[in-house]
Design a protein around this motif. Structure first.
Motif, PDB file in Angstrom:
ATOM      1  N   PHE A 181      -3.561  -3.992  -9.429  1.00 60.84           N
ATOM      2  CA  PHE A 181      -3.613  -2.529  -8.786  1.00 60.84           C
ATOM      3  C   PHE A 181      -5.041  -2.025  -8.486  1.00 60.84           C
ATOM      4  O   PHE A 181      -5.914  -2.280  -9.433  1.00 60.84           O
ATOM      5  N   SER A 182      -5.266  -1.268  -7.379  1.00 62.52           N
ATOM      6  CA  SER A 182      -6.359  -0.810  -7.032  1.00 62.52           C
ATOM      7  C   SER A 182      -6.274   0.525  -6.461  1.00 62.52           C
ATOM      8  O   SER A 182      -5.051   0.748  -5.740  1.00 62.52           O
ATOM      9  N   LYS A 211     -11.525   2.044  -7.421  1.00 64.98           N
ATOM     10  CA  LYS A 211     -11.299   1.106  -8.946  1.00 64.98           C
ATOM     11  C   LYS A 211     -10.349   0.108  -8.720  1.00 64.98           C
ATOM     12  O   LYS A 211      -9.519   0.252  -8.078  1.00 64.98           O
ATOM     13  N   MET A 212     -10.339  -0.835  -9.907  1.00 65.99           N
ATOM     14  CA  MET A 212      -9.499  -1.893 -10.033  1.00 65.99           C
ATOM     15  C   MET A 212      -9.460  -2.154 -11.347  1.00 65.99           C
ATOM     16  O   MET A 212      -9.667  -3.193 -11.935  1.00 65.99           O
ATOM     17  N   LEU A 225      -5.306   6.667  -2.450  1.00 68.00           N
ATOM     18  CA  LEU A 225      -4.667   5.466  -1.740  1.00 68.00           C
ATOM     19  C   LEU A 225      -4.469   4.313  -2.902  1.00 68.00           C
ATOM     20  O   LEU A 225      -5.256   4.237  -3.623  1.00 68.00           O
ATOM     21  N   ARG A 226      -3.356   3.627  -2.894  1.00 71.69           N
ATOM     22  CA  ARG A 226      -3.050   2.419  -3.778  1.00 71.69           C
ATOM     23  C   ARG A 226      -2.577   1.417  -3.046  1.00 71.69           C
ATOM     24  O   ARG A 226      -2.161   1.229  -1.920  1.00 71.69           O
ATOM     25  N   CYS A 227      -3.009   0.419  -3.743  1.00 72.95           N
ATOM     26  CA  CYS A 227      -2.785  -1.024  -3.435  1.00 72.95           C
ATOM     27  C   CYS A 227      -2.332  -2.040  -4.596  1.00 72.95           C
ATOM     28  O   CYS A 227      -3.115  -1.908  -5.590  1.00 72.95           O
ATOM     29  N   GLN A 235       0.903  -1.186   0.027  1.00 69.91           N
ATOM     30  CA  GLN A 235      -0.211  -0.167   0.066  1.00 69.91           C
ATOM     31  C   GLN A 235       0.783   1.289  -0.044  1.00 69.91           C
ATOM     32  O   GLN A 235       1.876   1.263   0.415  1.00 69.91           O
ATOM     33  N   SER A 236       0.273   2.412  -0.681  1.00 66.55           N
ATOM     34  CA  SER A 236       1.064   3.457  -0.694  1.00 66.55           C
ATOM     35  C   SER A 236       0.023   4.663  -0.649  1.00 66.55           C
ATOM     36  O   SER A 236      -1.148   4.333  -1.220  1.00 66.55           O
TER      37      SER A 236
END
Lengths: 117, 109
Positions: free
Chosen positions: A74-75, A68-69, A21-23, A6-7
């Motif tokens: 990546f999401s 979103k994915m 936020l990113r995953c 995560q970032s």
């Protein structure tokens, strides 16, 4: 295996600003979950995806939140505009399968701590 | 509605044994999970019960009684590193996880 990534780990922003936020889930995991955790409300499911498709977004607080994915690796979770009450730790988690054969254990990322001033 | 109850906080002594209880009322049952969460970190999986009885894994054991809607997590030979929150979660008939608020366990020397 790098686990769920995560970032950013920490984000401090001002009310009204957009937050993204990113995953990155574990490779080969078909389901991805976004959770929010606060002292008052504990762990809350916001939305989850199976094979990149949103299945249940009933936990998304309001229209300011979107997820979103675009692909299996990546999401994103976006808050626009952000408000102080959105301050929380946001966790992304993934599991190997869309259904629940066996234990189907959730693996969590380290979380993104969001502070909205 | 769906509900999971666990004590908010417990205190125990290093080297001792502690039992953390969890009771649940959910729409169906498809397994119960225990997760450990250290302060500032992500939850990590500890145990899974789907049938009645005791599952043992080293110093940690988890018990389930489906008829009573009850589980407990037993921690033996407590170590300072066991200080953490312990989350109980039940998977309901829709295969969704319902989470308890967690039990904060404080270990004293």
């Amino acid at each position: 295996d790098a686990g769920v990534i995560q970032s950013p780990r920490h984000e401090v922003t001002e009310m009204g600003q957009e937050v993204t936020l990113r995953c990155k889930p574990i490779s080969g995991h078909n389901s991805l979950f976004w959770y929010r955790q606060t002292m008052m409300r504990g762990l809350e499911l916001l939305i989850y995806f199976n094979n990149n498709v949103p299945i249940d977004d009933s936990g998304m607080p309001e229209d300011r939140f979107s997820a979103k994915m675009p692909n299996a690796s990546f999401s994103t979770l976006k808050i626009q505009p952000s408000e102080p009450r959105d301050s929380a730790v946001y966790f992304c988690a993934s599991t190997p399968a869309g259904s629940s054969s066996g234990a189907n254990v959730l693996t969590f990322g380290a979380g993104s701590r969001l502070t909205v001033l | 509605g769906q509900n999971i109850d666990q004590p908010t906080e417990m205190t125990a002594t290093e080297g001792a044994i502690v039992q953390i209880n969890c009771t649940y009322q959910t729409s169906g049952f498809n397994g119960l999970f225990w997760y450990q969460q250290h302060a500032g970190e992500a939850p990590t999986f500890l145990s899974y019960n789907v049938l009645d009885g005791l599952e043992e894994k080293g110093r940690f054991s988890s018990f389930l009684s489906r008829s009573k809607g009850y589980s407990y997590l037993l921690l033996k030979e407590l170590q300072m590193k066991d200080s953490a929150s312990y989350l109980c979660a039940v998977r309901d008939s829709n295969y969704q996880l319902i989470w308890g608020a967690g039990t904060k366990l404080i270990i004293k020397p």
